[in-house]
Design a protein around this motif. Structure first.
Motif, PDB file in Angstrom:
ATOM      1  N   GLN A  89      19.531   3.199  -4.177  1.00 44.04           N
ATOM      2  CA  GLN A  89      17.794   2.330  -3.431  1.00 44.04           C
ATOM      3  C   GLN A  89      18.802   1.727  -2.418  1.00 44.04           C
ATOM      4  N   ARG A 146       6.460  -3.132   4.996  1.00 45.27           N
ATOM      5  CA  ARG A 146       6.437  -3.008   3.240  1.00 45.27           C
ATOM      6  C   ARG A 146       7.049  -1.989   2.174  1.00 45.27           C
ATOM      7  N   VAL A 147       7.555  -2.324   1.317  1.00 47.90           N
ATOM      8  CA  VAL A 147       8.056  -1.606   0.501  1.00 47.90           C
ATOM      9  C   VAL A 147       7.333  -1.897  -0.779  1.00 47.90           C
ATOM     10  N   GLY A 148       7.077  -1.580  -1.735  1.00 43.60           N
ATOM     11  CA  GLY A 148       6.311  -1.778  -2.798  1.00 43.60           C
ATOM     12  C   GLY A 148       5.677  -1.304  -3.932  1.00 43.60           C
ATOM     13  N   SER A 187       4.796  -5.739  -2.843  1.00 40.98           N
ATOM     14  CA  SER A 187       5.764  -5.366  -1.603  1.00 40.98           C
ATOM     15  C   SER A 187       6.205  -6.330  -1.586  1.00 40.98           C
ATOM     16  N   LEU A 247      12.138  -4.768   3.728  1.00 45.69           N
ATOM     17  CA  LEU A 247      13.155  -4.233   3.737  1.00 45.69           C
ATOM     18  C   LEU A 247      13.700  -4.082   5.098  1.00 45.69           C
ATOM     19  N   TYR A 307      19.297  -1.582   4.331  1.00 43.34           N
ATOM     20  CA  TYR A 307      19.482  -1.249   2.640  1.00 43.34           C
ATOM     21  C   TYR A 307      17.797   0.800   2.895  1.00 43.34           C
ATOM     22  N   ARG A 308      18.708   1.048   1.833  1.00 46.11           N
ATOM     23  CA  ARG A 308      18.076   2.085   1.696  1.00 46.11           C
ATOM     24  C   ARG A 308      16.289   2.482   1.326  1.00 46.11           C
ATOM     25  N   GLY A 309      16.493   1.180   0.450  1.00 46.44           N
ATOM     26  CA  GLY A 309      15.678   1.183  -0.888  1.00 46.44           C
ATOM     27  C   GLY A 309      15.276   0.366  -1.158  1.00 46.44           C
ATOM     28  N   ALA A 310      14.074  -0.591  -1.860  1.00 47.93           N
ATOM     29  CA  ALA A 310      13.810  -1.384  -2.938  1.00 47.93           C
ATOM     30  C   ALA A 310      13.926  -1.001  -4.109  1.00 47.93           C
ATOM     31  N   HIS A 311      14.345  -1.924  -5.388  1.00 47.52           N
ATOM     32  CA  HIS A 311      13.992  -1.109  -6.740  1.00 47.52           C
ATOM     33  C   HIS A 311      13.375  -1.599  -7.079  1.00 47.52           C
ATOM     34  N   MET A 312      12.251  -0.788  -7.037  1.00 47.45           N
ATOM     35  CA  MET A 312      10.915  -0.779  -7.426  1.00 47.45           C
ATOM     36  C   MET A 312      10.522  -1.371  -9.143  1.00 47.45           C
ATOM     37  N   SER A 313      11.109  -1.272  -9.948  1.00 46.48           N
ATOM     38  CA  SER A 313      11.220  -1.796 -11.541  1.00 46.48           C
ATOM     39  C   SER A 313      10.858  -2.679 -12.096  1.00 46.48           C
ATOM     40  N   ARG A 314      11.458  -3.703 -10.522  1.00 50.39           N
ATOM     41  CA  ARG A 314      11.915  -5.121 -11.103  1.00 50.39           C
ATOM     42  C   ARG A 314      10.156  -6.157 -10.542  1.00 50.39           C
TER      43      ARG A 314
END
Lengths: 261, 261, 261, 261
Positions: free
Chosen positions: C5, C17-19, C46, C49, C53-60
């Motif tokens: 990510q 938005r990503v989430g 969300s 981004l 950056y390729r991705g968000a760290h979803m677990s956070r």
């Protein structure tokens, strides 16, 4: 004021069930750790109606619901149903609570805790000298396709699936126990919180443990067969196939006392 | 009979939209092969209401729907909306058709055909000298997680996901074209009918083509950017994560004429 | 382990938005009587981004949710959103809690109390130097048709309807206050528990107070206009017409600071 | 390629049903006027699985669905189910089609026609020497409360309600006939298009014809008892009470051949 519901009816048709449904109400449920968990239930309450009564007094259902102040446990269901039967002056009373139930689960490597939601229902029917209770829990899991793994060079399709287990019991079986049975017979459990090392773990766990819906069903059935407190079960496994926009499913109902139902 | 809706209102509040919603109605939609496809729409129809009118004449909405005998195409939306505006004597009329749309898709190896369902909507707003149309299609696909693949010894979690693309256009873009864009930017398409050799193909296709929701979103956006007939888009990718009981999503809205919205 | 990510992305597309969405979680909400009410929320979280950056760290997202231990109030929304923004290292963070909220209401004649369910959501967006919060509540009511009453010898069709009020505010407006506004501008409130004398009361109250969806909308708007703590509102009234199998609706959105939006 | 589904299983557990569900597919249904009506079905198809087979070949379900090219009639259900049973080499095959079905209804005074939607399902189970078919239709109607009318000075609460009738038959009973039975035993039918004179008519019709859910149920039951082609029925009446945010319901199931079930 005239009691229209209480009038005599001469159509000579007894009604199986009359009552109220889709009543959204706050309840508290006892969990295995002896804590009361607050949640929100959809409640259905009904009674049988003799052929010569025109209608049921619907407001009494809500009054009974209020009396119990939302305290709902497997052990209290008979008392609640019997009280409903008495207040409504009926031969049979039926009450069903459907609600989300949360269990704190630890991620497999980091041990980080988060809540997983399980959809639970208690359905009780009480007659003068009989009582029946069905406890149902729907458990989200992961399934990984054995065929896809076998025939493919790499990878295997996998997806979210739901194992719904309904049981009748002699002696208390906790919701937590039914959840454990369903989760350990799937390819892997699902978790709300997974860090990277956990994600690696569950990915490999599922890949090393491929299961058709038929496999999840059969191994869940074996576990329920081995559990003496359970006398009857109905299992349905529904897999939200990742290669299709439809589901695969398998189902099995069995009365252990009769060999089959 | 008195026309209560037609009475004057003195609260001095103009209403944005008043109308009917959740009208379930059979319609026919033109597809790219020049065939009319029969389906069932949920229809919403509304108009603006000036401050001095008490109400809209709701039955006229249904009469307009009947007049068009259910024939709905992207090209006819302006005509339908304008007719609604005229009949209701309004400044603005809005009409939305939401319906399942089926396309016959061939399995990748055997070539066996089956129907895949896509959820489509057309939303039109017509004013005296303006017209706006948004076409939306929701496309089921498969996503396979790049992180899970990278960190795991074997396998990678994958799942059903939905790419929802809404567009404004200059010049006709077919539903089929939007579906193609969404499908080719996912890890793999989904199919209703797959034989074993097809299942092997899509399993490997997805494994060799890992995509986060962010990746599907960006590549879909690049394709929509490159398409000159599209002037505005709103993309949402929702992935029904197989390791969680919740979804991952990414969204992006952009007006190409302004650079961003 | 490799942080996929966190890799650089060169497609040059920033994501709005990503989430994570549809996260079902137990929460507690503060009510007007200073009590904490336990309920179950569907949570969406969300961030924006950047293009590289390729991705968000979803677990956070889930970790942030856990940190607040489910304590959700209108006043705490900015803090939660800002914390999300910081932990995810983002320009913008958005968080939405949707949940059933129960208020004890007394029947109009007998005074018997029961809970009514209202569907509530809080949606917060936090940027470095800006914050936006929308509070929405959906209120079930009864509407009785003025036209039907006027033209018919006896009776008038009436039905369950829903008034959904979304507001932006300066200074706290309680959910209970928005509920009161919606209920008193309908033909009658709905109650979970009504005895016969109460049923007589609400039947007559509705008959003497006929309202189109347009009327409910306008009077609700007048009340929100008069309320200085409210700076923006969006009202939708949807009536499940008893003479049709579809709905009638009216909607109005207004930014009081600009005169209109 | 290895046939994993076809492998032997030694867990000794036969499965009641295994198959595919939530398959959305276009179908055509024959109506009473001998026309074919195009609609969209949700299809479930399954078979019993002997204890020594590991799994069912899921793709064959879709192939059978394709073979019939979506042509679904009450009369064809046995043929379709038997073909499924043969192709899957099973003791029992089950298939269920659930779909919206439209009937053109004339407004009571103006005679203006519009479509009303009815939700219909056909469920067939075929064994080697047995066949069972259940036809179900859900009919939206209006109910007006007799108690509310009796005790109130003016008016009476009324609402949308749904009469769901499931039947087993000897000799064909059309969907249209079941719809008629449900509609004429409610307080009034619902219509999609009503002009003012029609609205007056149905308002007065409902007011002069007050019915509890118990009344609708009993009169529907009397009509089904009198119909010789019907051998078994299950009726549920659910009323979306306009004075509550919950439903009132009544249900009755009866096997005419046994007196009761």
């Amino acid at each position: 004021m005239r009691d229209v519901q209480g009038e005599r009816d001469d159509r000579r048709i007894a009604i199986d069930r009359v009552g109220v449904g889709s009543v959204s109400y706050p309840i508290v449920v006892l969990d295995q750790k002896d804590n009361y968990q607050h949640t929100v239930a959809s409640v259905s309450m009904s009674v049988s109606l003799p052929h010569d009564y025109r209608g049921a007094h619907m407001s009494r259902f809500i009054e009974v619901l209020n009396e119990f102040q939302g305290k709902v446990t497997i052990g209290a269901m008979e008392l609640i149903a019997e009280h409903l039967r008495t207040v409504l002056d009926a031969s049979f009373a039926e009450i069903k609570f459907s609600f989300p139930y949360f269990i704190s689960r630890k991620a497999p490597v980091t041990g980080l805790a988060s809540f997983t939601r399980y959809d639970v229902s208690f359905t009780a029917v009480k007659g003068e000298s009989c009582f029946d209770l069905v406890t149902e829990v729907s458990v989200p899991v992961q399934t990984l396709c054995p065929c896809s793994k076998e025939i493919s060079e790499d990878g295997a399709h996998n997806q979210r699936a739901f194992v719904t287990v309904a049981v009748r019991m002699e002696g208390l079986v906790w919701i937590e126990e039914l959840v454990d049975i369903a989760e350990r017979n799937a390819s892997a459990p699902v978790y709300t919180l997974l860090k990277r090392e956990d994600e690696k773990f569950v990915t490999e766990q599922a890949y090393n443990n491929p299961r058709f819906v038929e496999d999840v069903l059969r191994d869940t059935a074996l576990a329920l067969e081995a559990e003496e407190r359970i006398t009857w079960y109905n299992i349905k496994v529904v897999s939200n196939e990742s290669i299709h926009n439809h589901d695969a499913f398998a189902s099995l109902k069995r009365n252990k006392k009769e060999g089959a139902q």
